[in-house]
Design an enzyme around this catalytic site. Structure first.
Site, mmCIF file in Angstrom:
data_model
loop_
_atom_site.group_PDB
_atom_site.id
_atom_site.type_symbol
_atom_site.label_atom_id
_atom_site.label_comp_id
_atom_site.label_asym_id
_atom_site.label_seq_id
_atom_site.Cartn_x
_atom_site.Cartn_y
_atom_site.Cartn_z
ATOM 1 N N ASP A 141 -17.785 16.445 21.275
ATOM 2 C CA ASP A 141 -19.149 16.352 20.738
ATOM 3 C C ASP A 141 -19.123 16.135 19.220
ATOM 4 O O ASP A 141 -19.893 15.337 18.681
ATOM 5 C CB ASP A 141 -19.945 17.627 21.059
ATOM 6 C CG ASP A 141 -20.514 17.610 22.475
ATOM 7 O OD1 ASP A 141 -20.417 16.556 23.149
ATOM 8 O OD2 ASP A 141 -21.049 18.645 22.907
ATOM 9 N N GLU A 165 -14.656 20.089 24.891
ATOM 10 C CA GLU A 165 -15.993 19.484 24.936
ATOM 11 C C GLU A 165 -16.659 19.556 23.558
ATOM 12 O O GLU A 165 -17.284 18.591 23.110
ATOM 13 C CB GLU A 165 -16.870 20.171 25.990
ATOM 14 C CG GLU A 165 -16.406 19.950 27.423
ATOM 15 C CD GLU A 165 -16.244 18.475 27.781
ATOM 16 O OE1 GLU A 165 -17.022 17.635 27.295
ATOM 17 O OE2 GLU A 165 -15.316 18.166 28.553
ATOM 18 N N GLU A 192 -16.886 10.505 25.081
ATOM 19 C CA GLU A 192 -15.689 10.237 25.903
ATOM 20 C C GLU A 192 -14.546 9.720 25.029
ATOM 21 O O GLU A 192 -13.387 10.051 25.256
ATOM 22 C CB GLU A 192 -16.003 9.230 27.017
ATOM 23 C CG GLU A 192 -17.049 9.704 28.029
ATOM 24 C CD GLU A 192 -16.724 11.061 28.653
ATOM 25 O OE1 GLU A 192 -15.534 11.344 28.868
ATOM 26 O OE2 GLU A 192 -17.666 11.833 28.906
ATOM 27 N N HIS A 245 -12.588 12.509 23.633
ATOM 28 C CA HIS A 245 -11.524 13.039 24.503
ATOM 29 C C HIS A 245 -10.255 12.195 24.367
ATOM 30 O O HIS A 245 -9.149 12.724 24.345
ATOM 31 C CB HIS A 245 -11.976 13.027 25.974
ATOM 32 C CG HIS A 245 -12.981 14.089 26.310
ATOM 33 N ND1 HIS A 245 -12.773 15.423 26.027
ATOM 34 C CD2 HIS A 245 -14.198 14.024 26.907
ATOM 35 C CE1 HIS A 245 -13.815 16.130 26.455
ATOM 36 N NE2 HIS A 245 -14.700 15.301 26.973
HETATM 37 ZN ZN LIG Z 1 -16.562 15.738 27.832
#
Ligand SMILES: [Zn+2]
Length: 415
Positions: A360, A356, A279, A282
């Site tokens: 990661d 995403e 998170e 992001h």
């Molecule tokens: Zn995510």
């Protein structure tokens, strides 16, 4: 028949057929892979859990098929079926034709009817499908309460916004689409800013993460990533469903990372730390800003198209409406656009999946990728996410990479 009626019908038919075809592929692909856990997950996810996920995802996709057909039927009923023209005339009995009150009443009535048509589907999703697979924790009372709150909030924010938009369309000449776009961008920024602190708390309780064993590890991680620790919250997601999740939201000082209580209770501290690092990825890669910028660019293009269309008489008559107007133009466009923007869906999904992967990679840098893999496998199992989505269905709709691709990428980062 006007050529524009044909264009609209063809686009609606094609988009609906494409949706149904993707669902059919998805259902078949899941069914074909139901009997064996994919090799990558063998020994980590049981056959029983894999089959539960297959049945759950097939049930959801089947319900989606009926919803897609219903949405297309409703669009046809509103346009060629004369529904919008009828509503417009009905609103004229109470309000002066073409006035702001008439426009707002027309838009509100379309929203109310569409929501009423969606209601049975929403009830089935929650109280039949989610309940059958043991995920639903929502009482009918909470469902109704959510609906009432959502409607009140929609009216409170939506009606003034609609008024401002209608006013700008009437008063700012040929470049109204630019002024409306600026207001729309400002509204989106405001909404993203107040959402975490004022809107989300109307529906859920947010509390600081209490676990002291976890606290020092997490604070070290937050400090390393430059995120203020006051922005980390646990949400009582368990009051609605047993699905676990985590998300990053908000802009500026209001930004926060939210962990569902269902997630916190299921993951071991190092796994939770890895999810948190994802998170933070992001946050660090400015994904909220980038998504908003992309969305704003698309809305500018759409408003420009609407500006061109609404000046043509055939835009209304070809779609079953004989009384043109700004509110009517907005409604017609909102019914027309999804058949065309459907083509943008794979691009939007791809953009999200790239984010995403980026998050990661960030998590692998600041935490343990192996722990993130363990956390994801637990989440896939708990949430009955399918490990075997149809590749094309996934490319179209999935905001997150399919499970095998995501795990493989993380394992390569871990090695
Ligand atoms: Zn995510």
């Amino acid at each position: 028949m006007h050529w524009f009626s044909l264009v609209f019908l063809a686009a609606l038919a094609l988009a609906t057929a494409a949706r149904l075809w993707l669902s059919r592929r998805h259902i078949r692909h899941i069914a074909a892979n139901r009997d064996a856990v994919p090799a990558e997950f063998a020994g980590r996810i049981s056959l029983a859990a894999h089959q539960k996920a297959a049945d759950y995802n097939v049930a959801k996709a089947r319900a989606g098929v009926i919803e897609t057909l219903m949405a297309a039927a409703l669009t046809v009923a509103f346009t060629f079926g004369g529904g919008l023209q009828f509503l417009s005339e009905l609103c004229q009995r109470a309000f002066q034709a073409g006035g702001y009150a008439h426009g707002i009443a027309l838009i509100v009535s379309v929203v109310v009817i569409s929501s009423a048509v969606d209601l049975p589907f929403s009830l089935v999703r929650t109280f039949v499908i989610e309940a059958r697979f043991g995920f639903n924790r929502m009482s009918l009372r909470l469902f109704v309460l959510d609906m009432v709150k959502g409607a009140a909030l929609g009216a409170l924010l939506g009606i003034p916004l609609v008024f401002v938009v209608l006013w700008l369309m009437a008063r700012t000449g040929d470049f109204w689409w630019l002024t409306v776009w600026l207001v729309w961008v400002a509204f989106s920024l405001l909404f993203a800013t107040i959402y975490p602190t004022f809107i989300a708390p109307l529906f859920n309780k947010f509390s600081p993460l209490e676990d002291s064993g976890l606290r020092s590890r997490i604070e070290a991680l937050l400090a390393k990533c430059g995120f203020r620790s006051r922005g980390l919250f646990v949400m009582d997601g368990s009051k609605r469903s047993s699905h676990g999740n985590a998300y990053f939201t908000g802009l500026g000082a209001a930004k926060r990372i939210v962990l569902f209580d269902t997630l916190v209770s299921r993951l071991a501290p190092p796994e939770l730390e890895a999810v948190l690092a994802h998170e933070l990825g992001h946050f660090s890669r400015h994904h909220v800003w980038k998504r908003m910028a992309a969305g704003s660019a698309v809305s500018l293009a759409l408003l420009w198209v609407l500006g061109w269309l609404m000046a043509k008489e055939w835009f209304y008559t070809a779609l079953g409406v004989s009384s043109p107007g700004t509110a009517m133009a907005l409604i017609l466009f909102s019914m027309l656009a999804p058949s065309f923007t459907f083509l943008l869906q794979p691009l939007a999904s791809l953009y999200s999946r790239l984010h995403e992967f980026e998050a990661d990679a960030y998590a692998a840098q600041y935490a343990d990728a192996g722990e993130l893999v363990r956390a994801l496998v637990k989440l896939y199992e708990d949430n009955a996410a399918t490990l075997t989505p149809d590749p094309l269905h996934s490319a179209f709709y999935d905001s997150h990479p399919p499970a095998p691709a995501r795990i493989a990428r993380l394992q390569s980062l871990h090695a």
